[in-house]
Design a protein around this motif. Structure first.
Motif, PDB file in Angstrom:
ATOM      1  N   ARG A   1       0.845  -1.200   0.000  1.00  0.00           N
ATOM      2  CA  ARG A   1       0.000   0.000   0.000  1.00  0.00           C
ATOM      3  C   ARG A   1       0.878   1.246   0.000  1.00  0.00           C
ATOM      4  N   TYR A   2       1.955   1.194   0.783  1.00  0.00           N
ATOM      5  CA  TYR A   2       2.933   2.275   0.760  1.00  0.00           C
ATOM      6  C   TYR A   2       4.278   1.718   1.197  1.00  0.00           C
TER       7      TYR A   2
ATOM      8  N   TYR B   1       9.502   2.909  -2.594  1.00  0.00           N
ATOM      9  CA  TYR B   1       8.719   3.272  -3.779  1.00  0.00           C
ATOM     10  C   TYR B   1       8.199   4.702  -3.692  1.00  0.00           C
ATOM     11  N   GLY B   2       7.726   5.086  -2.533  1.00  0.00           N
ATOM     12  CA  GLY B   2       7.307   6.458  -2.303  1.00  0.00           C
ATOM     13  C   GLY B   2       5.930   6.840  -2.814  1.00  0.00           C
ATOM     14  N   LYS B   3       5.155   5.846  -3.258  1.00  0.00           N
ATOM     15  CA  LYS B   3       3.813   6.139  -3.755  1.00  0.00           C
ATOM     16  C   LYS B   3       2.800   5.245  -3.035  1.00  0.00           C
ATOM     17  N   VAL B   4       1.536   5.659  -3.102  1.00  0.00           N
ATOM     18  CA  VAL B   4       0.456   4.917  -2.452  1.00  0.00           C
ATOM     19  C   VAL B   4      -0.316   4.148  -3.524  1.00  0.00           C
ATOM     20  N   ALA B   5      -0.712   2.923  -3.196  1.00  0.00           N
ATOM     21  CA  ALA B   5      -1.382   2.074  -4.179  1.00  0.00           C
ATOM     22  C   ALA B   5      -2.475   1.253  -3.528  1.00  0.00           C
TER      23      ALA B   5
ATOM     24  N   LEU C   1       1.544  10.946  -3.195  1.00  0.00           N
ATOM     25  CA  LEU C   1       0.842  11.869  -2.322  1.00  0.00           C
ATOM     26  C   LEU C   1       1.817  12.703  -1.490  1.00  0.00           C
ATOM     27  N   THR C   2       1.350  13.867  -1.108  1.00  0.00           N
ATOM     28  CA  THR C   2       2.104  14.711  -0.189  1.00  0.00           C
ATOM     29  C   THR C   2       1.848  14.232   1.240  1.00  0.00           C
ATOM     30  N   PRO C   3       2.671  14.652   2.195  1.00  0.00           N
ATOM     31  CA  PRO C   3       2.437  14.245   3.588  1.00  0.00           C
ATOM     32  C   PRO C   3       1.043  14.596   4.100  1.00  0.00           C
ATOM     33  N   VAL C   4       0.511  15.753   3.686  1.00  0.00           N
ATOM     34  CA  VAL C   4      -0.835  16.136   4.128  1.00  0.00           C
ATOM     35  C   VAL C   4      -1.874  15.148   3.609  1.00  0.00           C
ATOM     36  N   GLU C   5      -1.758  14.757   2.353  1.00  0.00           N
ATOM     37  CA  GLU C   5      -2.703  13.802   1.780  1.00  0.00           C
ATOM     38  C   GLU C   5      -2.571  12.428   2.445  1.00  0.00           C
ATOM     39  N   MET C   6      -1.337  12.010   2.702  1.00  0.00           N
ATOM     40  CA  MET C   6      -1.135  10.722   3.370  1.00  0.00           C
ATOM     41  C   MET C   6      -1.744  10.737   4.763  1.00  0.00           C
ATOM     42  N   SER C   7      -1.622  11.856   5.448  1.00  0.00           N
ATOM     43  CA  SER C   7      -2.222  11.966   6.777  1.00  0.00           C
ATOM     44  C   SER C   7      -3.735  11.858   6.713  1.00  0.00           C
TER      45      SER C   7
ATOM     46  N   ALA D   1      -4.714   8.369   6.612  1.00  0.00           N
ATOM     47  CA  ALA D   1      -4.223   7.591   7.755  1.00  0.00           C
ATOM     48  C   ALA D   1      -3.108   6.632   7.353  1.00  0.00           C
ATOM     49  N   ILE D   2      -2.197   7.095   6.487  1.00  0.00           N
ATOM     50  CA  ILE D   2      -1.050   6.292   6.063  1.00  0.00           C
ATOM     51  C   ILE D   2       0.189   6.778   6.803  1.00  0.00           C
ATOM     52  N   ASN D   3       0.869   5.864   7.440  1.00  0.00           N
ATOM     53  CA  ASN D   3       2.110   6.192   8.136  1.00  0.00           C
ATOM     54  C   ASN D   3       3.210   6.409   7.113  1.00  0.00           C
ATOM     55  N   ARG D   4       3.668   7.644   7.007  1.00  0.00           N
ATOM     56  CA  ARG D   4       4.669   7.948   5.985  1.00  0.00           C
ATOM     57  C   ARG D   4       6.093   7.633   6.437  1.00  0.00           C
ATOM     58  N   PHE D   5       6.257   7.091   7.630  1.00  0.00           N
ATOM     59  CA  PHE D   5       7.581   6.774   8.153  1.00  0.00           C
ATOM     60  C   PHE D   5       7.900   5.283   8.135  1.00  0.00           C
ATOM     61  N   GLN D   6       6.937   4.463   7.704  1.00  0.00           N
ATOM     62  CA  GLN D   6       7.200   3.026   7.605  1.00  0.00           C
ATOM     63  C   GLN D   6       6.307   2.410   6.537  1.00  0.00           C
ATOM     64  N   ASP D   7       6.690   1.229   6.082  1.00  0.00           N
ATOM     65  CA  ASP D   7       5.930   0.546   5.043  1.00  0.00           C
ATOM     66  C   ASP D   7       4.577   0.090   5.572  1.00  0.00           C
ATOM     67  N   THR D   8       3.607   0.054   4.653  1.00  0.00           N
ATOM     68  CA  THR D   8       2.274  -0.434   4.980  1.00  0.00           C
ATOM     69  C   THR D   8       1.877  -1.485   3.952  1.00  0.00           C
ATOM     70  N   ASP D   9       1.569  -2.690   4.401  1.00  0.00           N
ATOM     71  CA  ASP D   9       1.189  -3.766   3.489  1.00  0.00           C
ATOM     72  C   ASP D   9      -0.236  -3.568   2.987  1.00  0.00           C
ATOM     73  N   ARG D  10      -0.505  -4.126   1.831  1.00  0.00           N
ATOM     74  CA  ARG D  10      -1.871  -4.133   1.316  1.00  0.00           C
ATOM     75  C   ARG D  10      -2.695  -5.100   2.142  1.00  0.00           C
ATOM     76  N   VAL D  11      -4.007  -4.859   2.203  1.00  0.00           N
ATOM     77  CA  VAL D  11      -4.881  -5.730   2.981  1.00  0.00           C
ATOM     78  C   VAL D  11      -5.354  -6.884   2.103  1.00  0.00           C
ATOM     79  N   LEU D  12      -5.677  -8.004   2.743  1.00  0.00           N
ATOM     80  CA  LEU D  12      -6.111  -9.181   2.009  1.00  0.00           C
ATOM     81  C   LEU D  12      -7.619  -9.203   1.788  1.00  0.00           C
ATOM     82  N   GLU D  13      -8.358  -8.518   2.651  1.00  0.00           N
ATOM     83  CA  GLU D  13      -9.813  -8.478   2.506  1.00  0.00           C
ATOM     84  C   GLU D  13     -10.177  -7.463   1.429  1.00  0.00           C
ATOM     85  N   GLN D  14     -10.777  -7.927   0.334  1.00  0.00           N
ATOM     86  CA  GLN D  14     -11.050  -7.049  -0.807  1.00  0.00           C
ATOM     87  C   GLN D  14     -12.043  -5.946  -0.460  1.00  0.00           C
ATOM     88  N   ALA D  15     -12.983  -6.209   0.443  1.00  0.00           N
ATOM     89  CA  ALA D  15     -13.939  -5.167   0.822  1.00  0.00           C
ATOM     90  C   ALA D  15     -13.215  -3.983   1.459  1.00  0.00           C
TER      91      ALA D  15
END
Length: 247
Positions: free
Chosen positions: A93-94, A98-102, A114-120, A123-137
């Motif tokens: 997810r981030y 890579y530096g982008k959100v997906a 995204l800029t830091p304001v948009e990431m905030s 609710a994306i932590n811009r200081f560490q990686d975030t995995d994609r979720v497995l639940e499609q909903a």
């Protein structure tokens, strides 16, 4: 008398011809030693011949150039054996690298830098990686929010350009299936500010750098306004927002 004395003297001076036992034993010992040495060398040579030299590993010989049966036959990609594809970004997810959100949806992936304001706001932590979720909903819900920030869509698997079969980041080599060229801001008072960037950033630099320098969403909206953006009080009623809302 003199003749007798001379004969006696001559006999006294002649050496004894009796064999020396000690010298004979010495010659015999040397002969036996030589024979034993030769036997030992022959025994060692035979041992090494049969068992190899200790601590020596026989090198693996390459198969004969004339013997194709010993060489692995390369598998050429084809209809029954597709070419292997190395993983390419985005993978999460981030990620800081890579530096982008997906987010992944409908057989493809939505991507936006995204800029830091948009990431905030997402609710994306811009200081560490975030995995994609497995639940499609849950992924669909996040995609709806990401698209509101102007994400573009890439169909998967990607259609690589000619003579290109892999890139570290897919969006660096492949054009998006659905390209969205909008910068948006959501003020606390409601509504949305929109900036159309489909014609590029010519004439907007260096004021456009303010989008990254904004510390709050309201500051971001002020920058969009100064760049000639348009305000829409009702997001649902703005035709420009149709692509961002999935309409």
């Amino acid at each position: 008398m003199a003749s007798f004395l001379d004969e006696k003297s001559t006999k006294a001076e002649m050496p004894a011809l009796t064999p020396n036992p000690k010298s004979s034993r010495t010659r015999t010992s040397k002969t036996l030693l030589a024979i034993l040495t030769l036997v030992s060398l022959a025994t060692a040579a035979f041992y090494f011949y049969r068992n190899g030299i200790p601590f020596y590993q026989e090198p693996t010989l390459s198969p004969s150039w004339n013997d194709d049966s010993e060489w692995p036959i390369p598998k050429i990609p084809g209809p029954e054996l597709p070419a292997p594809v190395e993983p390419f970004e985005p993978l999460k997810r981030y990620s800081l690298h890579y530096g982008k959100v997906a987010c992944w949806q409908d057989g493809g992936v939505w991507i936006k830098e995204l800029t830091p304001v948009e990431m905030s706001s997402l609710a994306i932590n811009r200081f560490q990686d975030t995995d994609r979720v497995l639940e499609q909903a849950d992924e669909d819900a996040f995609c709806a929010r990401l698209r509101m920030h102007g994400a573009s869509f890439w169909k998967l698997p990607p259609q690589w350009p000619e003579h290109v079969n892999w890139c570290e980041a897919m969006d660096d080599c492949v054009k998006p299936t659905k390209k969205v060229s909008f910068e948006v801001g959501f003020p606390a008072s409601g509504g949305v500010w929109m900036l159309d960037t489909s014609q590029g950033w010519d004439g907007l630099y260096p004021q456009s750098l303010g989008l990254r320098n904004a510390l709050t969403m309201d500051e971001r909206c002020e920058v969009i306004k100064d760049l000639g953006g348009r305000f829409c009080e009702d997001i649902q009623a703005c035709p420009e927002m149709a692509a961002l809302l999935g309409q």
